[in-house]
Scaffold this active site. Structure first.
Site, PDB file in Angstrom:
ATOM      1  N   ASP A  81     -10.243  -9.532   7.974  1.00  0.00           N
ATOM      2  CA  ASP A  81     -11.541  -9.246   7.688  1.00  0.00           C
ATOM      3  C   ASP A  81     -12.234 -10.031   7.992  1.00  0.00           C
ATOM      4  O   ASP A  81     -13.697 -10.041   8.517  1.00  0.00           O
ATOM      5  CB  ASP A  81     -11.721  -8.341   6.572  1.00  0.00           C
ATOM      6  CG  ASP A  81     -12.285  -7.053   7.337  1.00  0.00           C
ATOM      7  OD1 ASP A  81     -11.753  -6.543   7.999  1.00  0.00           O
ATOM      8  OD2 ASP A  81     -12.718  -6.369   6.106  1.00  0.00           O
ATOM      9  N   ASP A 112      -4.963  -7.550   5.599  1.00  0.00           N
ATOM     10  CA  ASP A 112      -6.361  -6.799   5.738  1.00  0.00           C
ATOM     11  C   ASP A 112      -6.979  -7.683   5.569  1.00  0.00           C
ATOM     12  O   ASP A 112      -8.762  -7.610   6.127  1.00  0.00           O
ATOM     13  CB  ASP A 112      -6.385  -6.090   4.439  1.00  0.00           C
ATOM     14  CG  ASP A 112      -7.088  -4.797   4.072  1.00  0.00           C
ATOM     15  OD1 ASP A 112      -7.690  -4.614   5.015  1.00  0.00           O
ATOM     16  OD2 ASP A 112      -6.888  -4.107   3.290  1.00  0.00           O
ATOM     17  N   LYS A 138       3.832 -15.655   1.384  1.00  0.00           N
ATOM     18  CA  LYS A 138       3.583 -16.167  -0.495  1.00  0.00           C
ATOM     19  C   LYS A 138       5.542 -16.300  -0.402  1.00  0.00           C
ATOM     20  O   LYS A 138       5.384 -16.051  -1.571  1.00  0.00           O
ATOM     21  CB  LYS A 138       2.646 -15.468  -0.878  1.00  0.00           C
ATOM     22  CG  LYS A 138       1.348 -15.346  -0.850  1.00  0.00           C
ATOM     23  CD  LYS A 138       0.167 -16.818  -1.096  1.00  0.00           C
ATOM     24  CE  LYS A 138       0.203 -16.882  -2.187  1.00  0.00           C
ATOM     25  NZ  LYS A 138      -0.801 -18.193  -2.512  1.00  0.00           N
ATOM     26  N   ASP A 171      -2.469 -18.221   1.492  1.00  0.00           N
ATOM     27  CA  ASP A 171      -3.487 -18.549   0.685  1.00  0.00           C
ATOM     28  C   ASP A 171      -4.202 -20.344   1.515  1.00  0.00           C
ATOM     29  O   ASP A 171      -5.382 -19.851   1.845  1.00  0.00           O
ATOM     30  CB  ASP A 171      -3.882 -19.111  -0.925  1.00  0.00           C
ATOM     31  CG  ASP A 171      -2.202 -19.374  -0.752  1.00  0.00           C
ATOM     32  OD1 ASP A 171      -1.421 -19.546  -0.425  1.00  0.00           O
ATOM     33  OD2 ASP A 171      -2.581 -20.481  -2.023  1.00  0.00           O
ATOM     34  N   TYR A 176       1.306  -0.869  -0.191  1.00  0.00           N
ATOM     35  CA  TYR A 176       0.251  -0.139  -0.020  1.00  0.00           C
ATOM     36  C   TYR A 176       0.944   1.422  -0.358  1.00  0.00           C
ATOM     37  O   TYR A 176       0.152   2.551  -0.941  1.00  0.00           O
ATOM     38  CB  TYR A 176      -0.792  -0.358   1.299  1.00  0.00           C
ATOM     39  CG  TYR A 176      -2.041  -1.235   1.336  1.00  0.00           C
ATOM     40  CD1 TYR A 176      -2.454  -1.909  -0.099  1.00  0.00           C
ATOM     41  CD2 TYR A 176      -2.836  -1.213   2.593  1.00  0.00           C
ATOM     42  CE1 TYR A 176      -3.615  -2.420   0.384  1.00  0.00           C
ATOM     43  CE2 TYR A 176      -3.454  -2.544   2.470  1.00  0.00           C
ATOM     44  CZ  TYR A 176      -3.807  -2.863   1.198  1.00  0.00           C
ATOM     45  OH  TYR A 176      -4.841  -4.259   1.018  1.00  0.00           O
TER      46      TYR A 176
END
Ligand code: NAD
Length: 368
Positions: A253, A249, A192, A225, A142
């Site tokens: 959530d 993020d 990852k 993942d 970001y």
């Protein structure tokens, strides 16, 4: 010894309503547990804009830097939607996070037994769940450069860059290990590393910090993942999860919604240790200012009260009192107290914001 200090920033919409209930809880701990907190109050967001023409004054920013912890309600609302970007209510919140350098974002996913039916997952998968996602908050994709949309040949290309320095990874890893020592003593780091160099570095640095400073904490690694899948399959296998800004993020959530209503979710953002050894800290409910119910006594104050419980645990070293407060909330829910957001499809009679606060105070009294 000086009392611990707290800056309260109620903000907009339901912020002041839920904060009034936190005040009752703070007063209770002062009167009944000899735990006096020096509280100051300030303005943030639209409330500050209305009074001072800015969503956060320099004086309030300085105050935030000087206290042991900040507790924020919520900012924003339709009244401020057309303001210039530079003075929008959210800018006040972002300034606090940036200038306090709050790089470690803590989002617990905790399921109170009485609300286990609220989850979209089976009751036995979520009942008693208590995990913590630690998300790196001030770096990563970001913020990385280069970024932008450029022309290449005859088409546009969107670019963002994942970039992490060793020190950025090490400090959020330390934050996760410290938390784990106060909880279940287990950290699972997610990245990852199979397809991203930043993931390889992340895994290396987390492992190095673990070996050098926290060998007593159990550490595991998982691809993000696979981690998302495991969170839905059997979330109780986790204690603390530490991950980067982007994966955090998404994962936080997803984990939060394992537990049901937005009105129940607290959060903390932590920075570097201060002179007293505790981290700079801002606590806030995950929800916003809920303009649709503001001023009607309908808001659930539990997310904000649980945010204060996090402050007790992480800023004031009062883990046992935080446990007491969380147990009081568990008790009132088990007794059937429900604000409107906690009523299932079968309905029922909701109680008001202040009735929920009073019920929690009653349960605290009963805990003595
Ligand atoms: P919201 O979280 O304010 O509300 C979403 C829905 O959840 C609404 O129906 C609301 O009534 C309900 N809800 C939220 N908190 C509740 C509570 N404690 N008790 C009962 N019900 C609750 O999100 P939104 O509607 O997308 O945003 C409203 C405003 O809040 C916007 O201006 C937005 O920018 C701002 N916002 C602020 C923050 C923050 O201060 N950290 C976070 C999110 C949104």
């Amino acid at each position: 010894m000086t009392n611990p200090s707290l800056l309260i920033l109620p903000g907009d919409g339901i912020g002041p309503e839920v904060m009034a209930e936190v005040r009752k809880v703070i007063d209770w701990f002062g009167a009944k547990r000899d735990l006096t907190i020096d509280v100051q109050e300030g303005l943030v967001g639209g409330a500050s804009y209305d009074a001072h023409g800015t969503p956060l004054t320099d004086e309030t920013m300085e105050l935030a830097q000087s206290v042991d912890a900040v507790l924020l309600g919520a900012v924003g609302g339709p009244k401020y939607d057309n303001l210039d970007f530079s003075v929008k209510p959210e800018r006040g919140l972002l300034r606090l996070r940036k200038e306090m350098d709050l790089y470690s974002n803590l989002r617990p996913a905790q399921c109170f037994d009485a609300l286990a039916d609220f989850s979209s997952l089976k009751k036995d998968v979520v009942a008693g769940l208590d995990i913590m996602i630690v998300r790196e908050l001030t770096s990563g994709i970001y913020f990385g450069e280069p970024r932008g949309i450029i022309e290449e040949g005859n088409e546009r290309v969107g670019i963002n860059t994942q970039r992490y320095t060793e020190s950025e990874i090490a400090r959020v890893a330390r934050s996760a290990f410290e938390l784990a020592r106060k909880r279940g003593n287990k950290v699972c780091s997610m990245e990852k590393a199979n397809v991203m160099e930043s993931g390889i570095l992340w895994r290396d640095v987390v492992t190095e910090v673990h070996q050098a400073e926290y060998p007593d904490v159990e550490l595991s690694h998982m691809y993000a993942d696979a981690g998302a899948m495991q969170l839905c399959r059997w979330p109780k296998q986790f204690d603390v999860i530490v991950t980067d800004n982007l994966f955090g993020d998404l994962l936080s959530d997803a984990a939060a919604m394992l537990t049901g209503s937005l009105g129940m979710l607290p959060s903390a953002s932590l920075g570097a240790p201060m002179a007293n050894g505790r981290p700079k800290a801002m606590y806030e409910p995950v929800h916003g200012s809920a303009p649709d119910i503001a001023g009607q006594g309908k808001a659930n104050p539990i997310a904000c009260i649980l945010s204060f419980a996090m402050a007790l645990r992480y800023s004031y070293d009062q883990g046992a009192e935080a446990d007491r407060l969380e147990a009081a909330i568990e008790t009132v829910l088990a007794q059937g107290a429900r604000t409107g957001d906690l009523l299932g499809p079968e309905g029922g009679t909701p109680i008001s914001t202040s009735e929920m606060g009073d019920a929690i105070i009653g349960a605290l009294d009963a805990s003595l």
